[in-house]
Design a protein around this motif. Structure first.
Motif, mmCIF file in Angstrom:
data_model
loop_
_atom_site.group_PDB
_atom_site.id
_atom_site.type_symbol
_atom_site.label_atom_id
_atom_site.label_comp_id
_atom_site.label_asym_id
_atom_site.label_seq_id
_atom_site.Cartn_x
_atom_site.Cartn_y
_atom_site.Cartn_z
ATOM 1 N N THR A 1 -26.980 6.499 8.913
ATOM 2 C CA THR A 1 -27.831 6.068 10.025
ATOM 3 C C THR A 1 -27.002 5.747 11.262
ATOM 4 O O THR A 1 -27.317 6.189 12.363
ATOM 5 C CB THR A 1 -28.661 4.835 9.615
ATOM 6 N N ARG A 2 -25.950 4.956 11.101
ATOM 7 C CA ARG A 2 -25.032 4.694 12.209
ATOM 8 C C ARG A 2 -23.865 5.641 12.032
ATOM 9 O O ARG A 2 -23.190 5.604 11.006
ATOM 10 C CB ARG A 2 -24.564 3.241 12.197
ATOM 11 N N ALA A 3 -23.639 6.484 13.018
ATOM 12 C CA ALA A 3 -22.699 7.578 12.780
ATOM 13 C C ALA A 3 -21.790 7.855 13.961
ATOM 14 O O ALA A 3 -22.174 7.709 15.124
ATOM 15 C CB ALA A 3 -23.471 8.851 12.434
ATOM 16 N N SER A 4 -20.587 8.264 13.630
ATOM 17 C CA SER A 4 -19.640 8.845 14.577
ATOM 18 C C SER A 4 -19.320 10.238 14.051
ATOM 19 O O SER A 4 -19.650 10.569 12.910
ATOM 20 C CB SER A 4 -18.363 8.007 14.655
ATOM 21 N N PRO A 5 -18.678 11.077 14.845
ATOM 22 C CA PRO A 5 -18.300 12.392 14.322
ATOM 23 C C PRO A 5 -17.457 12.308 13.054
ATOM 24 O O PRO A 5 -17.707 13.034 12.083
ATOM 25 C CB PRO A 5 -17.520 13.017 15.491
ATOM 26 N N LEU A 6 -16.469 11.392 13.041
ATOM 27 C CA LEU A 6 -15.569 11.304 11.889
ATOM 28 C C LEU A 6 -16.293 10.760 10.661
ATOM 29 O O LEU A 6 -16.112 11.269 9.555
ATOM 30 C CB LEU A 6 -14.364 10.430 12.236
ATOM 31 N N SER A 7 -17.116 9.737 10.834
ATOM 32 C CA SER A 7 -17.828 9.194 9.676
ATOM 33 C C SER A 7 -18.814 10.214 9.125
ATOM 34 O O SER A 7 -19.023 10.291 7.905
ATOM 35 C CB SER A 7 -18.544 7.895 10.044
ATOM 36 N N LEU B 1 -6.541 11.146 3.608
ATOM 37 C CA LEU B 1 -6.281 11.437 5.025
ATOM 38 C C LEU B 1 -6.609 10.240 5.899
ATOM 39 O O LEU B 1 -5.854 9.871 6.803
ATOM 40 C CB LEU B 1 -7.094 12.648 5.467
ATOM 41 N N VAL B 2 -7.751 9.627 5.622
ATOM 42 C CA VAL B 2 -8.186 8.489 6.430
ATOM 43 C C VAL B 2 -7.279 7.292 6.213
ATOM 44 O O VAL B 2 -6.883 6.606 7.168
ATOM 45 C CB VAL B 2 -9.655 8.140 6.112
ATOM 46 N N GLU B 3 -6.922 7.028 4.974
ATOM 47 C CA GLU B 3 -6.039 5.892 4.684
ATOM 48 C C GLU B 3 -4.666 6.084 5.323
ATOM 49 O O GLU B 3 -4.090 5.132 5.856
ATOM 50 C CB GLU B 3 -5.912 5.713 3.177
ATOM 51 N N GLN B 4 -4.152 7.312 5.292
ATOM 52 C CA GLN B 4 -2.874 7.585 5.938
ATOM 53 C C GLN B 4 -2.971 7.377 7.452
ATOM 54 O O GLN B 4 -2.077 6.800 8.075
ATOM 55 C CB GLN B 4 -2.439 9.015 5.638
ATOM 56 N N ALA B 5 -4.064 7.834 8.039
ATOM 57 C CA ALA B 5 -4.250 7.701 9.480
ATOM 58 C C ALA B 5 -4.387 6.243 9.884
ATOM 59 O O ALA B 5 -3.919 5.832 10.946
ATOM 60 C CB ALA B 5 -5.476 8.498 9.929
ATOM 61 N N ARG B 6 -5.000 5.431 9.033
ATOM 62 C CA ARG B 6 -5.162 4.011 9.342
ATOM 63 C C ARG B 6 -3.838 3.260 9.325
ATOM 64 O O ARG B 6 -3.707 2.211 9.957
ATOM 65 C CB ARG B 6 -6.128 3.371 8.330
ATOM 66 N N VAL C 1 -15.531 4.560 8.572
ATOM 67 C CA VAL C 1 -15.222 5.907 8.081
ATOM 68 C C VAL C 1 -14.864 5.859 6.600
ATOM 69 O O VAL C 1 -15.323 6.684 5.801
ATOM 70 C CB VAL C 1 -14.080 6.537 8.901
ATOM 71 N N LEU C 2 -14.039 4.869 6.220
ATOM 72 C CA LEU C 2 -13.709 4.702 4.801
ATOM 73 C C LEU C 2 -14.958 4.427 3.971
ATOM 74 O O LEU C 2 -15.119 4.959 2.865
ATOM 75 C CB LEU C 2 -12.715 3.554 4.630
ATOM 76 N N ASP C 3 -15.850 3.634 4.514
ATOM 77 C CA ASP C 3 -17.099 3.342 3.816
ATOM 78 C C ASP C 3 -17.935 4.616 3.660
ATOM 79 O O ASP C 3 -18.575 4.820 2.618
ATOM 80 C CB ASP C 3 -17.887 2.287 4.590
#
Length: 224
Positions: free
Chosen positions: A153-159, A216-221, A184-186
Motif C-alpha cells: 500500500t505504501r510504496a517506493s520503487p525499491l520496495s 543486496l539490500v542488507e549490503q547496501a544498508r 524495503v527490508l520489510d
C-alpha cells in the motif's frame, strides 16, 4: 465535428497512422473528443500500443499527461510503464510527460508500477528521464487492489521491486541511488513469506530471488 472525432479515435485505435495524420492535417485538435466523457485518440493509441500513432498525435499537440482509460483512472505514462511499452513511453516523455506522474494525484508513479513488474528497461528509461528513485506514495485504494498490482500500500520503487522479487530491478535501483531503508527490508520479508505460502503465484519472485534481494539490500544498508 463528432464524426471527425469518432474517425480520429477509431483510426488511432486501429493503428492507422496515415489516416490519423490525414485527419489532423485538416486542422482538428489532437485532443478532440466526441463528447466530454469520450476517450481521446491518444488514449486509444496508447491503450492499443501503437507508438507511431502516439508520436503523430503528440507532435500535433496531444496532451501527454491527460487522463485516460474507460473511467479516466490513469494517464498514458502510468498505463505504459508496467506493460513494458517502452517506445510509447519514450514518445510521451519526449513530449513533456512528467516522469514522476501527475503531481495532482496520489496514484502510484510510473516508476513504482514498472518496478513492481520487473520492467528493467522501462525503469532505466524513467530514471534516465528524471524519475525519482525514492518517491514514496500511499494512495487510497480499495481492498485487494495493491495485491493485484503487486505493490504494497505504501510504496517506493525499491520496495515495490523488492516485494515482487525482481532481482535485476532491485540491483538497478540501488545502483541509481535508491535508499535501502527499513521499509524495503520489510517488503522483502513480506514478499518472501508470500512466496513460501503460495508458490503457485508464478509471476512473483522465487524464494531464491528474495534471498538475493535481502542480501543486496542488507549490503547496501551497510554502505556509508
Amino acid at each position: 465535428m463528432n464524426d471527425t472525432a469518432r474517425m480520429l479515435r477509431q483510426a488511432a485505435a486501429s493503428g492507422d497512422t496515415h489516416r490519423v495524420a490525414g485527419i489532423l492535417a485538416s486542422g482538428v485538435s489532437a485532443d478532440l473528443r466526441e463528447t466530454d466523457v469520450a476517450r481521446t485518440a491518444l488514449d486509444q493509441a496508447v491503450w492499443n500500443n501503437h507508438p507511431d500513432v502516439v508520436r503523430v498525435l503528440l507532435a500535433a499537440g496531444a496532451a501527454p499527461d491527460a487522463e485516460m482509460g474507460e473511467f479516466r483512472e490513469t494517464t498514458a505514462l502510468r498505463y505504459s510503464a508496467p506493460r513494458g511499452m517502452r517506445e510509447v513511453a519514450q514518445h510521451l516523455l519526449d513530449a513533456g510527460a512528467n516522469p514522476n506522474g501527475r503531481a495532482d494525484t496520489d496514484q502510484y508513479t510510473p516508476l513504482i508500477l514498472a518496478a513492481a513488474q520487473g520492467e528493467v528497461d522501462m525503469v532505466e528509461l524513467l530514471l534516465d528521464r528524471g524519475a525519482s528513485p525514492d518517491l514514496t506514495v500511499e494512495p487510497q485504494l480499495v481492498a485487494g487492489v495493491a495485491e493485484k498490482l503487486g505493490i504494497s500500500t505504501r510504496a517506493s520503487p525499491l520496495s515495490s521491486a523488492a516485494w515482487s522479487g525482481h532481482v535485476e530491478t532491485v540491483q538497478l535501483l540501488l545502483a541509481r541511488g535508491a535508499r535501502p531503508d527499513f521499509e524495503v527490508l520489510d517488503s522483502v520479508t513480506r514478499g518472501m513469506a508470500r512466496a513460501e505460502t503460495d508458490p503457485s503465484v508464478h509471476h512473483r519472485g522465487s524464494l531464491r530471488a528474495f534471498t538475493l534481494i535481502r542480501e543486496l539490500v542488507e549490503q547496501a544498508r551497510k554502505l556509508p
